[in-house]
Design a protein around this motif. Structure first.
Motif, PDB file in Angstrom:
ATOM      1  N   ARG A  74      69.285  -0.336  29.822  1.00 29.79           N
ATOM      2  CA  ARG A  74      67.847  -0.250  30.114  1.00 29.79           C
ATOM      3  C   ARG A  74      67.629   0.511  31.421  1.00 29.79           C
ATOM      4  NH1 ARG A  74      62.768  -2.558  29.347  1.00 29.79           N
ATOM      5  NH2 ARG A  74      63.421  -3.576  27.432  1.00 29.79           N
ATOM      6  N   VAL A  87      62.185   1.777  25.470  1.00 34.50           N
ATOM      7  CA  VAL A  87      62.025   1.973  26.915  1.00 34.50           C
ATOM      8  C   VAL A  87      61.514   3.392  27.193  1.00 34.50           C
ATOM      9  CG1 VAL A  87      63.233   2.015  29.131  1.00 34.50           C
ATOM     10  CG2 VAL A  87      63.782   0.249  27.453  1.00 34.50           C
ATOM     11  N   ASP A 109      62.434   8.491  34.409  1.00 32.20           N
ATOM     12  CA  ASP A 109      61.773   8.836  35.668  1.00 32.20           C
ATOM     13  C   ASP A 109      62.119  10.259  36.115  1.00 32.20           C
ATOM     14  OD1 ASP A 109      60.179   6.652  36.195  1.00 32.20           O
ATOM     15  OD2 ASP A 109      61.789   5.505  37.144  1.00 32.20           O
ATOM     16  N   LYS A 133      57.975   3.796  29.105  1.00 29.68           N
ATOM     17  CA  LYS A 133      58.037   4.396  30.444  1.00 29.68           C
ATOM     18  C   LYS A 133      57.101   5.609  30.528  1.00 29.68           C
ATOM     19  CE  LYS A 133      60.114   4.403  34.441  1.00 29.68           C
ATOM     20  NZ  LYS A 133      59.958   3.297  35.361  1.00 29.68           N
ATOM     21  N   GLU A 176      65.513   3.942  31.980  1.00 34.64           N
ATOM     22  CA  GLU A 176      64.371   4.015  32.894  1.00 34.64           C
ATOM     23  C   GLU A 176      64.590   5.105  33.939  1.00 34.64           C
ATOM     24  OE1 GLU A 176      63.800   0.046  34.366  1.00 34.64           O
ATOM     25  OE2 GLU A 176      62.596  -0.508  32.602  1.00 34.64           O
ATOM     26  N   GLU A 177      65.800   5.149  34.473  1.00 34.26           N
ATOM     27  CA  GLU A 177      66.091   6.157  35.500  1.00 34.26           C
ATOM     28  C   GLU A 177      66.036   7.564  34.916  1.00 34.26           C
ATOM     29  OE1 GLU A 177      69.826   4.516  36.565  1.00 34.26           O
ATOM     30  OE2 GLU A 177      68.963   2.962  37.830  1.00 34.26           O
ATOM     31  N   ARG A 219      56.050  -6.053  33.790  1.00 33.79           N
ATOM     32  CA  ARG A 219      56.512  -6.153  35.178  1.00 33.79           C
ATOM     33  C   ARG A 219      56.031  -7.449  35.808  1.00 33.79           C
ATOM     34  NH1 ARG A 219      55.147  -0.422  35.541  1.00 33.79           N
ATOM     35  NH2 ARG A 219      53.105  -1.112  36.199  1.00 33.79           N
TER      36      ARG A 219
END
Ligand code: HEM
Length: 490
Positions: A146, A379, A154, A383, A150-151, A488
């Motif tokens: 995950r 994800v 981004d 995102k 996410e990274e 979150r």
């Protein structure tokens, strides 16, 4: 360069049965409906409707001069997928390829040729390869995965955020699985680029397929050599350290399979779900019903527009019948996951939350990576919608172009517009995909091939971009802001 193994000779061919052409069909290829080309890509449902009129299994042409049978019925699909004693996966049974009536350079051959991997073997050989794959994928920590997604997301969103316009296919959906899989497989950027160019080329099943296949094989051979020298905390190294002790050639072929499965279908699940979310009113702002729209959208894509539309190539070991249709041994049988999932016999069954679709296949060759594959897609979609909430399609849905190969359901591009967002670490405009790959880990001293690879808890290399997203957009927020906020804990 290491070339994939060539098909072995097979017995003398038998002529494929002639198909009855449906009257007036524009995609008719003279003997069977075409499962490729612009007409099929623009409206695959029309092809499936015409084929269904012939029964739950029908003859098709999957490339010029390449005949196959297509399984369209849900129950018939299960019968083929779950009967390894009657249907082999081994393409060395493909008579027309063995006798040269299908040329070795046919555009579909790279996606259908024999390779000593889990996908194209039966019985013990299959069990050995599949064991290595499932055991090694099983070492991937879902939380770490995950985090990678996410990274990666981004990094990619930082590159497009300030611009206000993007092609989500080329600049997001296609790159994100590559970044994630480069990280999972310990693959440096230069090799990763070769893999994605090669893999994307062979899925297109066009005149450049053979060249693409060479690029892919070259990149994989480099990765195998690198990981023999320098194992790390990655899936490639765990596979090499597995008690089954795969040789270099075997490693290369399992990696080709894993990379193929992990990039192209993943990109198409992400982009087909984004398209649905951005274009279909059923997914716009319906929080009142308590649904989870991203999950619902993924389910809907997996039912109605699966990334692998027609695949699971099998060969009848002897002439046989499925639902009254004769299947001649030696002729490829493809399962249409799309047609089976949308079989009118299933109508009335609820799709949302129902995961009985066949988009991961079924039987001994069912996808061994359903959970990570779904996690990556979920994800990736969440995102993007979280950071760029007011994103819109930049054209009519009907103007979007679809790639023309017989196997996948894949957009050519997914153009979008949005109010620019502010990013703290905007990427240089001239960055290449390779330049955004992960920093490679510091490798441990080179041990012998049976040295255990580091475990998934071994600390991984850092990520070069640090950012805190700030949306400057004042437009009303859509449901996905709420979704991201609630995840979150807001
Ligand atoms: C959205 C993403 C994915 C979809 C829709 C998908 C779908 C499928 C399907 C339909 C098959 C059966 C193909 C056939 O029999 O011809 C398959 C097999 C396979 N998939 Fe996936 N897959 C996805 C992602 C992944 C990922 C991320 C991996 C690994 C990292 C993976 C690894 C494999 C492997 C190794 C097989 C062959 C298994 C065997 O033959 O025993 N897949 N996948």
């Amino acid at each position: 360069m290491t070339s994939p193994s060539a098909p072995e000779p097979a017995p003398v061919p038998q002529p494929a049965p002639a198909a009855v052409p449906p009257p007036g069909c524009p995609a008719h290829a003279g003997g069977a409906l075409r499962l490729y080309g612009p007409e099929h890509a623009a409206d695959p449902k029309a092809t499936f409707a015409a084929l269904r009129a012939q029964g739950s299994v029908a003859p098709v042409e999957i490339a010029p001069g390449v005949d196959a049978n297509l399984v369209l019925g849900y129950q018939s699909a299960l019968e083929v997928l779950r009967s390894p004693e009657r249907f082999s996966k081994d393409p060395r049974n493909w008579r027309a390829l063995a006798d040269g009536s299908v040329p070795a350079d046919s555009p579909v051959v790279p996606m259908m040729m024999y390779r000593p991997n889990a996908l194209w073997t039966d019985g013990e050989a299959h069990a050995r390869y599949r064991g290595v794959i499932t055991d090694s994928l099983g070492q991937v920590d879902p939380n770490a995965l995950r985090g990678y997604v996410e990274e990666s997301a981004d990094i990619l969103i930082d590159r497009i955020g300030a611009r206000g316009t993007a092609d989500l296919l080329g600049e997001y959906g296609a790159l994100l699985p590559l970044l994630v899989f480069n990280r999972m497989f310990g693959c440096p950027a230069d090799i990763g680029d070769k893999l994605v160019v090669g893999m994307s080329g062979i899925f297109d099943a066009d005149a450049d397929s053979e060249k693409a296949n060479q690029i892919l094989t070259e990149g994989l051979a480099e990765l195998v050599a690198l990981k023999r020298r320098e194992p790390g905390a990655d899936v490639t190294s765990w596979m090499m350290a597995h008690p089954a002790q795969l040789g270099d050639e075997e490693m290369l072929h399992q990696l080709a399979l894993l990379m193929g499965a992990g990039t192209e279908p993943e990109q198409n699940l992400i982009c087909n779900a984004l398209l649905l979310l951005l274009s279909d009113d059923r997914f716009a702002g319906d929080l009142a019903g308590g649904s989870l729209p991203v999950d619902e959208a993924l389910d809907e894509v997996l039912w109605a527009d699966p990334p692998l539309a027609n695949y699971a190539v099998h060969y009848a070991l002897q002439d046989t019948e499925v639902d009254g249709v004769e299947l001649v041994s030696g002729r490829p049988i493809l399962v249409s996951f799309t047609a089976a999932n949308t079989d009118p016999a299933l109508s009335g069954e609820r799709r949302g939350g129902n995961r009985a679709h066949l988009s991961w296949s079924a039987g001994p060759h069912t996808c061994p990576a359903k959970s990570p594959a779904r996690l990556i897609a979920a994800v990736a979609v969440e995102k993007l919608l979280d950071r760029i909430p007011d994103i819109e399609l930049d054209c009519e849905v009907g103007q979007l172009e679809w790639r023309q190969g017989p196997f996948h359901r894949a957009l050519v591009a997914l153009p979008v517009v949005y109010p620019p967002i502010t990013v703290t670490a905007p990427a240089a405009a001239d960055e290449t995909p390779g330049a955004i790959a992960w920093k490679t880990e510091t490798a441990p001293p080179s041990p012998g091939p049976t040295t255990p690879a580091p475990s998934s808890s071994t600390p991984q290399g850092g990520i070069s971009t640090v950012r805190e997203p700030v949306s400057v957009n004042a437009a009303p927020r859509r449901w996905w802001n709420f979704l991201a906020g609630s995840r979150r804990g807001r």
